[in-house]
Design a protein around this motif. Structure first.
Motif, PDB file in Angstrom:
ATOM      1  N   ARG A 164       0.832  -1.202   0.000  1.00 14.61           N
ATOM      2  CA  ARG A 164       0.000   0.000   0.000  1.00 14.61           C
ATOM      3  C   ARG A 164       0.867   1.253   0.000  1.00 14.61           C
ATOM      4  N   ARG A 165       1.911   1.253   0.829  1.00 16.45           N
ATOM      5  CA  ARG A 165       2.824   2.396   0.872  1.00 16.45           C
ATOM      6  C   ARG A 165       3.504   2.603  -0.479  1.00 16.45           C
ATOM      7  N   ILE A 217       1.024   4.132  -3.027  1.00 14.50           N
ATOM      8  CA  ILE A 217       0.754   5.547  -2.785  1.00 14.50           C
ATOM      9  C   ILE A 217       1.949   6.391  -3.202  1.00 14.50           C
ATOM     10  N   GLN A 255       2.318   6.821  -6.884  1.00 16.44           N
ATOM     11  CA  GLN A 255       1.348   7.744  -7.465  1.00 16.44           C
ATOM     12  C   GLN A 255       1.714   9.201  -7.229  1.00 16.44           C
ATOM     13  N   ILE A 266       2.836  10.489   2.461  1.00 11.16           N
ATOM     14  CA  ILE A 266       1.606   9.687   2.446  1.00 11.16           C
ATOM     15  C   ILE A 266       0.496  10.419   3.193  1.00 11.16           C
ATOM     16  N   GLN A 311      -3.000  11.633   1.547  1.00  4.59           N
ATOM     17  CA  GLN A 311      -4.293  11.141   2.027  1.00  4.59           C
ATOM     18  C   GLN A 311      -5.202  12.274   2.481  1.00  4.59           C
TER      19      GLN A 311
END
Length: 124
Positions: free
Chosen positions: A42-43, A46, A49, A78, A82
Motif C-alpha cells: 500500500r505504501r 501511494i 502515485q 503519504i 491522504q
C-alpha cells in the motif's frame, strides 16, 4: 502444576480469544507477515502515485543510508496525499525541501568539553 490452575488458565485464554484479544502471544505469524506485506504494498502504491521518478530514486538512495529518515519523509508524503494537501506530484526539489525540514526538526546540539592540560602541583 495444579490441574485447577491449569484449567482456569485455559478458560481465561479461550475467553480472551473469543473477545478478539488473542494478543496473548498466539498470533498466526503468516497473518502478521501478510499484514506487513499488504502495508508495504500500500505504501509503495501511494508513493508511486505521488512521487516523480527522480524523487523516488532519491528517496530510495536515502533509505539505504538513513532508513528512519526516509521512513519519516514517506510518512509525511503519504499523510499529505491522504489528506489532499498535495496539489501535484512531488518532484525532487520538493523532496529536498521536506528533507531539509526534517533535518531542522531533528537537529541536536552537540556539546564537547576541551580540557586544558596544565601541570598541577599535585603531579610532582
Amino acid at each position: 502444576m495444579d490441574p485447577e490452575l491449569e484449567e482456569l488458565r485455559q478458560k481465561r485464554l479461550q475467553q480472551l480469544r473469543a473477545q478478539g484479544g488473542g494478543e496473548v502471544g498466539n498470533k498466526n505469524p503468516k497473518e502478521e507477515e501478510a499484514k506487513r506485506a499488504a502495508e508495504a504494498e500500500r505504501r509503495t502504491m501511494i508513493l508511486a502515485q505521488v512521487l516523480e521518478p527522480a524523487a523516488r530514486e532519491r528517496l530510495n538512495r536515502i533509505a539505504l543510508v538513513k532508513p528512519e529518515k526516509a521512513r519519516s519523509v514517506e510518512d509525511m508524503i503519504i499523510n499529505a496525499a491522504q489528506t489532499g494537501r498535495l496539489g501535484a506530484k512531488v518532484d525532487e526539489q520538493k523532496l529536498i525541501q521536506l528533507l531539509e525540514d526534517i533535518s531542522e526538526q531533528t537537529k541536536q546540539t552537540k556539546v564537547t568539553f576541551q580540557r586544558k592540560n596544565r601541570l598541577d602541583d599535585d603531579d610532582y
